[in-house]
Design an enzyme around this catalytic site. Structure first.
Site, PDB file in Angstrom:
ATOM      1  N   CYS A   1       0.869  -1.496  -0.396  1.00  0.00           N
ATOM      2  CA  CYS A   1      -0.166  -0.139  -0.088  1.00  0.00           C
ATOM      3  C   CYS A   1       0.485   1.412   0.067  1.00  0.00           C
ATOM      4  O   CYS A   1       1.691   1.337   0.008  1.00  0.00           O
ATOM      5  CB  CYS A   1      -0.910  -0.369   1.131  1.00  0.00           C
ATOM      6  N   HIS A   2       0.332   1.807  -0.563  1.00  0.00           N
ATOM      7  CA  HIS A   2       0.933   3.284  -0.618  1.00  0.00           C
ATOM      8  C   HIS A   2       2.222   3.530   1.173  1.00  0.00           C
ATOM      9  O   HIS A   2       2.874   4.376   0.667  1.00  0.00           O
ATOM     10  CB  HIS A   2       0.058   4.533  -0.917  1.00  0.00           C
ATOM     11  N   THR A   3       0.713   3.539   1.517  1.00  0.00           N
ATOM     12  CA  THR A   3       1.076   3.881   3.384  1.00  0.00           C
ATOM     13  C   THR A   3       2.830   3.027   3.457  1.00  0.00           C
ATOM     14  O   THR A   3       3.854   3.526   4.072  1.00  0.00           O
ATOM     15  CB  THR A   3      -0.031   3.594   4.235  1.00  0.00           C
TER      16      THR A   3
ATOM     17  N   HIS B   1       0.927  -4.591   5.780  1.00  0.00           N
ATOM     18  CA  HIS B   1      -0.288  -4.760   6.388  1.00  0.00           C
ATOM     19  C   HIS B   1      -1.634  -4.976   5.623  1.00  0.00           C
ATOM     20  O   HIS B   1      -2.770  -4.637   6.082  1.00  0.00           O
ATOM     21  CB  HIS B   1      -0.836  -3.080   6.807  1.00  0.00           C
ATOM     22  N   GLU B   2      -1.670  -4.710   4.245  1.00  0.00           N
ATOM     23  CA  GLU B   2      -2.515  -5.531   3.560  1.00  0.00           C
ATOM     24  C   GLU B   2      -2.302  -7.115   3.047  1.00  0.00           C
ATOM     25  O   GLU B   2      -1.787  -6.975   1.836  1.00  0.00           O
ATOM     26  CB  GLU B   2      -2.348  -4.922   2.314  1.00  0.00           C
TER      27      GLU B   2
ATOM     28  N   CYS C   1     -11.743  -4.679  19.657  1.00  0.00           N
ATOM     29  CA  CYS C   1     -12.073  -5.876  20.915  1.00  0.00           C
ATOM     30  C   CYS C   1     -12.992  -5.882  21.513  1.00  0.00           C
ATOM     31  O   CYS C   1     -13.095  -6.712  21.818  1.00  0.00           O
ATOM     32  CB  CYS C   1     -11.123  -4.849  21.297  1.00  0.00           C
TER      33      CYS C   1
ATOM     34  N   CYS D   1     -14.153  -1.931  24.495  1.00  0.00           N
ATOM     35  CA  CYS D   1     -13.772  -0.634  24.520  1.00  0.00           C
ATOM     36  C   CYS D   1     -14.084  -0.083  24.492  1.00  0.00           C
ATOM     37  O   CYS D   1     -15.630  -0.266  23.428  1.00  0.00           O
ATOM     38  CB  CYS D   1     -12.040  -0.422  24.072  1.00  0.00           C
TER      39      CYS D   1
ATOM     40  N   CYS E   1     -15.148   0.778  21.001  1.00  0.00           N
ATOM     41  CA  CYS E   1     -15.896   0.106  20.487  1.00  0.00           C
ATOM     42  C   CYS E   1     -17.376  -0.332  20.313  1.00  0.00           C
ATOM     43  O   CYS E   1     -18.590  -0.703  19.557  1.00  0.00           O
ATOM     44  CB  CYS E   1     -15.477  -1.261  20.492  1.00  0.00           C
TER      45      CYS E   1
ATOM     46  N   CYS F   1     -10.670   1.571  17.867  1.00  0.00           N
ATOM     47  CA  CYS F   1     -10.570   0.629  18.230  1.00  0.00           C
ATOM     48  C   CYS F   1      -8.923   1.358  19.792  1.00  0.00           C
ATOM     49  O   CYS F   1      -8.162   1.591  18.793  1.00  0.00           O
ATOM     50  CB  CYS F   1     -10.392  -0.712  18.469  1.00  0.00           C
TER      51      CYS F   1
ATOM     52  N   ARG G   1      -3.635   0.035  20.575  1.00  0.00           N
ATOM     53  CA  ARG G   1      -3.242   0.875  19.260  1.00  0.00           C
ATOM     54  C   ARG G   1      -2.455   2.083  19.801  1.00  0.00           C
ATOM     55  O   ARG G   1      -1.067   2.154  19.209  1.00  0.00           O
ATOM     56  CB  ARG G   1      -4.501   1.912  19.194  1.00  0.00           C
TER      57      ARG G   1
ATOM     58  N   CYS H   1      -6.461  -3.608   3.035  1.00  0.00           N
ATOM     59  CA  CYS H   1      -6.951  -2.369   3.038  1.00  0.00           C
ATOM     60  C   CYS H   1      -6.786  -1.511   1.976  1.00  0.00           C
ATOM     61  O   CYS H   1      -8.466  -0.858   2.243  1.00  0.00           O
ATOM     62  CB  CYS H   1      -5.184  -1.452   3.472  1.00  0.00           C
TER      63      CYS H   1
ATOM     64  N   ARG I   1      -2.201  -2.350  -8.065  1.00  0.00           N
ATOM     65  CA  ARG I   1      -1.902  -3.094  -6.377  1.00  0.00           C
ATOM     66  C   ARG I   1      -0.857  -3.931  -7.090  1.00  0.00           C
ATOM     67  O   ARG I   1      -1.083  -4.321  -7.714  1.00  0.00           O
ATOM     68  CB  ARG I   1      -2.572  -3.230  -5.438  1.00  0.00           C
TER      69      ARG I   1
HETATM   70  P1  NAD Z   1      -1.596   5.856  -4.659  1.00  0.00           P
HETATM   71  O1  NAD Z   1      -0.525   6.654  -4.889  1.00  0.00           O
HETATM   72  O2  NAD Z   1      -2.190   4.663  -5.747  1.00  0.00           O
HETATM   73  O3  NAD Z   1      -3.165   6.838  -5.292  1.00  0.00           O
HETATM   74  C1  NAD Z   1      -3.033   8.327  -5.476  1.00  0.00           C
HETATM   75  C2  NAD Z   1      -3.277   8.835  -6.685  1.00  0.00           C
HETATM   76  O4  NAD Z   1      -3.092  10.640  -6.489  1.00  0.00           O
HETATM   77  C3  NAD Z   1      -2.267   8.649  -7.871  1.00  0.00           C
HETATM   78  O5  NAD Z   1      -3.413   8.592  -8.851  1.00  0.00           O
HETATM   79  C4  NAD Z   1      -1.893  10.202  -7.703  1.00  0.00           C
HETATM   80  O6  NAD Z   1      -2.103  10.459  -9.584  1.00  0.00           O
HETATM   81  C5  NAD Z   1      -2.624  10.807  -7.308  1.00  0.00           C
HETATM   82  N1  NAD Z   1      -2.882  12.616  -7.126  1.00  0.00           N
HETATM   83  C6  NAD Z   1      -0.839  12.243  -6.695  1.00  0.00           C
HETATM   84  N2  NAD Z   1      -0.921  14.167  -6.475  1.00  0.00           N
HETATM   85  C7  NAD Z   1      -2.702  14.462  -6.900  1.00  0.00           C
HETATM   86  C8  NAD Z   1      -2.369  15.870  -6.896  1.00  0.00           C
HETATM   87  N3  NAD Z   1      -1.947  17.201  -6.406  1.00  0.00           N
HETATM   88  N4  NAD Z   1      -4.124  16.197  -7.486  1.00  0.00           N
HETATM   89  C9  NAD Z   1      -4.516  14.864  -7.943  1.00  0.00           C
HETATM   90  N5  NAD Z   1      -4.339  13.848  -8.216  1.00  0.00           N
HETATM   91  C10 NAD Z   1      -3.400  13.380  -7.312  1.00  0.00           C
HETATM   92  O7  NAD Z   1      -1.904   5.439  -3.565  1.00  0.00           O
HETATM   93  P2  NAD Z   1      -3.655   4.581  -2.405  1.00  0.00           P
HETATM   94  O8  NAD Z   1      -2.751   3.815  -1.731  1.00  0.00           O
HETATM   95  O9  NAD Z   1      -4.500   5.013  -3.347  1.00  0.00           O
HETATM   96  O10 NAD Z   1      -3.679   5.895  -1.350  1.00  0.00           O
HETATM   97  C11 NAD Z   1      -4.531   7.283  -1.671  1.00  0.00           C
HETATM   98  C12 NAD Z   1      -4.573   7.602   0.457  1.00  0.00           C
HETATM   99  O11 NAD Z   1      -5.000   6.749   0.767  1.00  0.00           O
HETATM  100  C13 NAD Z   1      -2.619   7.428   1.136  1.00  0.00           C
HETATM  101  O12 NAD Z   1      -2.150   8.613   1.029  1.00  0.00           O
HETATM  102  C14 NAD Z   1      -2.514   6.652   1.255  1.00  0.00           C
HETATM  103  O13 NAD Z   1      -1.673   6.297   2.217  1.00  0.00           O
HETATM  104  C15 NAD Z   1      -3.928   7.224   1.840  1.00  0.00           C
HETATM  105  N6  NAD Z   1      -4.784   5.811   2.938  1.00  0.00           N
HETATM  106  C16 NAD Z   1      -5.284   6.075   3.961  1.00  0.00           C
HETATM  107  C17 NAD Z   1      -6.026   5.186   4.425  1.00  0.00           C
HETATM  108  C18 NAD Z   1      -7.023   5.003   5.669  1.00  0.00           C
HETATM  109  O14 NAD Z   1      -7.140   4.691   6.297  1.00  0.00           O
HETATM  110  N7  NAD Z   1      -6.821   6.836   6.055  1.00  0.00           N
HETATM  111  C19 NAD Z   1      -5.962   3.592   4.045  1.00  0.00           C
HETATM  112  C20 NAD Z   1      -5.148   3.314   2.992  1.00  0.00           C
HETATM  113  C21 NAD Z   1      -4.674   4.070   2.365  1.00  0.00           C
HETATM  114  N1  AHE Z   2       1.024   6.992  11.237  1.00  0.00           N
HETATM  115  C1  AHE Z   2       0.612   7.946  10.635  1.00  0.00           C
HETATM  116  C2  AHE Z   2      -0.770   8.136  10.658  1.00  0.00           C
HETATM  117  C3  AHE Z   2      -0.905   6.921   9.499  1.00  0.00           C
HETATM  118  C4  AHE Z   2      -2.575   6.575   9.606  1.00  0.00           C
HETATM  119  O1  AHE Z   2      -3.259   8.182   9.414  1.00  0.00           O
HETATM  120  N2  AHE Z   2      -2.827   6.027   8.952  1.00  0.00           N
HETATM  121  C5  AHE Z   2      -4.107   5.509   8.571  1.00  0.00           C
HETATM  122  C6  AHE Z   2      -4.434   4.322   7.752  1.00  0.00           C
HETATM  123  S1  AHE Z   2      -3.520   4.056   6.636  1.00  0.00           S
HETATM  124  C7  AHE Z   2      -3.490   3.000   5.778  1.00  0.00           C
HETATM  125  O2  AHE Z   2      -2.768   2.451   4.737  1.00  0.00           O
HETATM  126  C8  AHE Z   2      -5.473   5.487   9.628  1.00  0.00           C
HETATM  127  O3  AHE Z   2      -6.276   4.054   9.425  1.00  0.00           O
HETATM  128  N3  AHE Z   2      -4.659   5.859  11.216  1.00  0.00           N
HETATM  129  C9  AHE Z   2      -5.810   5.495  12.204  1.00  0.00           C
HETATM  130  C10 AHE Z   2      -4.912   5.288  13.424  1.00  0.00           C
HETATM  131  O4  AHE Z   2      -5.027   4.535  14.089  1.00  0.00           O
HETATM  132  O5  AHE Z   2      -3.545   5.048  12.518  1.00  0.00           O
HETATM  133  C11 AHE Z   2       0.764   9.127  11.070  1.00  0.00           C
HETATM  134  O6  AHE Z   2       0.993   9.990  10.785  1.00  0.00           O
HETATM  135  O7  AHE Z   2       1.159   9.345  13.574  1.00  0.00           O
HETATM  136 ZN    ZN Z   3      -2.808   0.992   3.173  1.00  0.00          ZN
END
Ligand code: NAD
Ligand code: AHE
Ligand code: ZN
Length: 381
Positions: A46-48, A68-69, A98, A101, A104, A112, A116, A176, A374
């Protein structure tokens, strides 16, 4: 029988920020009470994972085992584990559940509180690690999952058993990206028939939001991405429009102007799936006055902050966030897996690349190319 004994296996270790992973043999301890040892069969990147490896994650710590995926089969369980057993097919959950908590029980969030704090420090709930390298040094866990290892140990609250008929090389993506985007649309935003939606960033997360909005019958689904290669995928997953802000705007027009013009005043819902804080601002400001909601999904680097004029919120726009799509992993993953098995949830379509596990550094390279959603890694190779 490996139960109760340390297992030596191959893992990809992140020793230092910004450096490639080291594929080497490590030792994985048996699970302690309320822990589960999983034979990881497949994991995607994943991008993360790339974000943390790059060194900009405030919680990033090294040496660690990222990933994590992932999905696999339970090898053994520690004392007191009742939710899974050896042989179960499982998905690792970076958002634990869980069921006991305050979080949850609140009925208000999927976050949860049970593990964490230790998860963020890269250790198991008892404060120690189950991973060691051949020099005897401890290696940290990551996001409670560490799927870049042929065997991993997770807390029992961080794992869910799934239908054994579901193919693990596909369902790993539910760990993920797919769940996060789809859930953000159908749970966090709860998009309704006829709503207008814009998604910034068409990676796996953004396209999964598109899929969720499409399933809910949104009337307009606009994808905004700076990469034209994302247009066809966007349309395939159900987008009605695609805008590339680096070339699709008139002189002096901003992406916010363009979206407001396309939707008679702004969107009902927007989603940031880029992690770029300037994009997050545009996503908020493209929302309709009075009711538009903007959901932040993207993860931004340490030190980055969001801003907008408070007037944007005073006049009814709402800024929200979504982790793991608001999905409670142990309670709701089964439903997503059956939707996938029944052909109602697309997952296979996100797999653009497959590689053997030892080729994991190339999978990180894949992430930087527009033709990759992916890469799934086969841990047996
Ligand atoms: P990815 O890199 O595959 O996709 C990102 C997309 O954004 C790409 O297509 C890219 O061209 C586009 N992009 C980049 N800059 C841009 C801009 N200025 N304007 C428009 N488009 C733009 O990533 P992904 O795996 O799809 O993940 C996306 C984001 O979500 C990442 O930041 C990742 O860390 C985050 N994420 C968060 C959670 C969560 O639970 N909150 C879970 C998974 C991933
Ligand atoms: N460690 C980072 C936080 C990263 C973050 O926000 N993670 C997302 C999942 S990304 C999955 O690809 C998330 O679920 N956050 C909630 C949590 O509890 O982590 C930071 O900035 O400290
Ligand atoms: Zn992820």
């Amino acid at each position: 029988m490996s139960e109760g004994k340390p297992i030596t296996c191959t893992a990809a270790v992140a020793y230092e920020a910004g450096k490639p992973l080291t594929v080497e043999e490590i030792v994985v301890d048996p699970p302690k009470a309320h822990e589960v040892r999983i034979k990881v069969e497949y994991t995607a990147v994943c991008h993360t994972d790339a974000y943390t490896l790059s060194g900009v994650d405030p919680e990033g710590a090294f040496p660690s085992i990222l990933g994590h995926e992932g999905a696999g089969v339970v090898e053994s369980v520690g004392e007191g584990v009742t939710n899974v057993k050896a042989g179960d097919h499982v998905i690792a959950l970076y958002t634990a559940e869980c069921k006991e908590c305050k979080f949850c029980k609140s009925g208000k969030t999927n976050l949860c509180g049970s593990v964490r704090a230790t998860q963020g420090k890269g250790v198991m709930p008892d404060g120690t690690s189950r991973f060691h390298n051949k020099k005897g040094e401890d290696l940290l866990h990551f996001m409670g999952c560490s799927t870049f290892s042929q065997y991993t140990v997770v807390a029992d609250v961080s794992v869910v058993a799934i239908d054994p008929k579901a193919p693990l090389d596909k369902t790993c993506l539910l760990g993920c990206g797919v769940t996060t985007g789809y859930g953000a649309a159908v749970k966090t935003a709860d998009v309704q028939k006829g709503d207008t939606v814009a998604i910034f960033g068409a990676g796996t997360v953004g396209l999964s939001v598109v899929q969720g909005a499409h399933v809910r019958g949104a009337s307009k689904i606009i994808v905004v991405d700076i990469n034209d290669q994302k247009k066809q995928w966007s349309l395939d997953f159900g987008a009605t429009d695609f805008v590339n802000p680096s070339k699709g705007l008139k002189d002096g027009q901003t992406i916010v102007d363009k979206l407001v013009e396309m939707t008679d005043g702004g969107l009902d819902f927007t989603f940031d799936c880029t992690g770029n804080t300037d994009v997050m601002r545009s996503a908020l400001e493209a929302c309709h006055k009075g009711w538009g909601q903007s959901i932040i999904i993207g993860v931004a680097a340490a030190g980055k902050e969001i801003s907008t004029r408070p007037f944007q919120l005073v006049t009814g726009r709402v800024w929200k966030g979504s982790a793991f799509g608001g999905i409670k992993g142990r309670s709701e993953m089964g439903g997503l897996v059956s939707d996938y098995m029944d052909g109602k949830l697309k997952v296979d379509e996100f797999i653009t690349h497959r590689r053997g596990f030892t080729d994991i550094n190339s999978a990180f390279e894949d992430l930087h190319h527009g033709d990759c959603l992916r890469t799934v890694l086969d841990l047996s190779k």
